[in-house]
Write a protein that holds these residues in place. Structure first.
Motif, PDB file in Angstrom:
ATOM      1  N   ALA A 200       7.831   0.278 -22.039  1.00 37.51           N
ATOM      2  CA  ALA A 200       8.274   1.576 -21.500  1.00 37.51           C
ATOM      3  C   ALA A 200       8.104   2.681 -22.534  1.00 37.51           C
ATOM      4  CB  ALA A 200       9.735   1.478 -21.064  1.00 37.51           C
ATOM      5  N   ASP A 201       7.876   3.891 -22.058  1.00 37.17           N
ATOM      6  CA  ASP A 201       7.874   5.073 -22.920  1.00 37.17           C
ATOM      7  C   ASP A 201       9.285   5.495 -23.289  1.00 37.17           C
ATOM      8  OD1 ASP A 201       4.957   5.752 -22.888  1.00 37.17           O
ATOM      9  OD2 ASP A 201       5.342   5.943 -20.738  1.00 37.17           O
ATOM     10  N   LEU A 202      10.233   5.178 -22.409  1.00 39.03           N
ATOM     11  CA  LEU A 202      11.606   5.622 -22.592  1.00 39.03           C
ATOM     12  C   LEU A 202      12.549   4.577 -22.038  1.00 39.03           C
ATOM     13  CD1 LEU A 202      13.518   8.061 -23.325  1.00 39.03           C
ATOM     14  CD2 LEU A 202      13.350   8.723 -20.902  1.00 39.03           C
ATOM     15  N   VAL A 203      13.565   4.197 -22.811  1.00 37.10           N
ATOM     16  CA  VAL A 203      14.625   3.315 -22.346  1.00 37.10           C
ATOM     17  C   VAL A 203      15.840   4.180 -22.037  1.00 37.10           C
ATOM     18  CG1 VAL A 203      16.157   1.397 -22.907  1.00 37.10           C
ATOM     19  CG2 VAL A 203      13.763   1.352 -23.659  1.00 37.10           C
ATOM     20  N   VAL A 204      16.350   4.080 -20.817  1.00 33.86           N
ATOM     21  CA  VAL A 204      17.425   4.957 -20.340  1.00 33.86           C
ATOM     22  C   VAL A 204      18.692   4.131 -20.152  1.00 33.86           C
ATOM     23  CG1 VAL A 204      18.159   6.540 -18.530  1.00 33.86           C
ATOM     24  CG2 VAL A 204      15.721   6.367 -19.134  1.00 33.86           C
ATOM     25  N   PRO A 205      19.702   4.285 -21.020  1.00 34.51           N
ATOM     26  CA  PRO A 205      20.978   3.612 -20.810  1.00 34.51           C
ATOM     27  C   PRO A 205      21.789   4.329 -19.748  1.00 34.51           C
ATOM     28  CG  PRO A 205      21.068   4.895 -22.820  1.00 34.51           C
ATOM     29  CD  PRO A 205      19.678   5.064 -22.283  1.00 34.51           C
ATOM     30  N   LEU A 206      22.308   3.573 -18.803  1.00 38.06           N
ATOM     31  CA  LEU A 206      23.111   4.145 -17.713  1.00 38.06           C
ATOM     32  C   LEU A 206      24.511   3.563 -17.752  1.00 38.06           C
ATOM     33  CD1 LEU A 206      20.552   3.955 -14.768  1.00 38.06           C
ATOM     34  CD2 LEU A 206      21.105   5.950 -16.154  1.00 38.06           C
ATOM     35  N   SER A 207      25.425   4.240 -17.097  1.00 33.62           N
ATOM     36  CA  SER A 207      26.798   3.743 -17.041  1.00 33.62           C
ATOM     37  C   SER A 207      27.299   3.804 -15.598  1.00 33.62           C
ATOM     38  CB  SER A 207      27.702   4.571 -17.944  1.00 33.62           C
ATOM     39  OG  SER A 207      27.672   5.934 -17.576  1.00 33.62           O
TER      40      SER A 207
END
Length: 207
Positions: A200-207
């Motif tokens: 991935a170009d970007l890892v997005v942490p979500l909650s």
């Protein structure tokens, strides 16, 4: 509908600049929030983006039964990756005056539905989401090069599993069945999906 995080919307805005068709891929494990984020981005971008989910390339239920794969629905070999790749290739090169019709997945029917999503040539951004956009085995490996940018969503596993079970129940499954399905099918798929995170170009942490 909630608005997407400002930093993600800013990145999507840049991809939706007029004059060139781009494809944004959003990957992640089952229940990570891929479709929710993709829908939020499309709503925020107005007529500049259209959502084309990978799930439209699920094999039909009758086909999975015939192949003996119905009990593993959601695994890589229960989709048509070559068809998905062919559609992405076509979407990357829009033809003036030609609308492309993409399939969708009806969760109530648990079936793909052909010709459901219109992608007019003037739309600058296609957002696609699914489990295996970053998978690097077999024909799936040819999907990642077709994405101008790819994001990987991460959600706390316990939260993700709870949301996934609730989603199965919301679409008609008994809770006990849903819990068993998540343990036996969705979670093995989630571990496989996680192997593609580094692509991935970007890892997005979500909650």
């Amino acid at each position: 509908m909630r608005t997407p995080p400002p930093d993600l919307l800013e990145r999507a805005e840049a991809l939706a600049a007029p004059g060139l068709r781009r494809v944004l891929g959003i990957a992640g494990a089952p229940g990570a929030g891929k479709s929710t984020l993709a829908e939020q981005l499309c709503a925020a971008l107005g007529g500049r983006a259209v959502l084309v989910p990978m799930d439209g390339f699920h094999l039909a239920g009758a086909t999975l039964e015939r192949l003996g794969r119905a009990g593993r629905k959601g695994a890589p070999d229960t989709f048509d990756p070559d068809g998905y790749r062919a559609l992405l290739t076509r979407l990357r090169a829009p033809v003036p005056g030609v609308t492309v019709w993409a399939p969708a997945f009806d969760r109530a029917l648990e079936e793909p539905v052909a010709g459901s999503i219109a992608v007019p040539p003037e739309i600058p951004l296609v957002i696609t989401e699914g489990n295996y956009l970053l998978h690097d085995e077999g024909p799936w490996a040819r999907v990642r090069p077709l994405l101008d940018e790819a994001w990987f969503l991460e959600l706390d596993p316990a939260t993700r599993v709870d949301r996934l079970i609730d989603r199965h129940v919301r679409f008609g499954k008994e809770r006990a069945y849903a819990e068993g399905w998540v343990r036996a099918s969705d979670e093995p798929n989630a571990r496989l999906v996680a192997l593609g995170k580094h692509r991935a170009d970007l890892v997005v942490p979500l909650s």
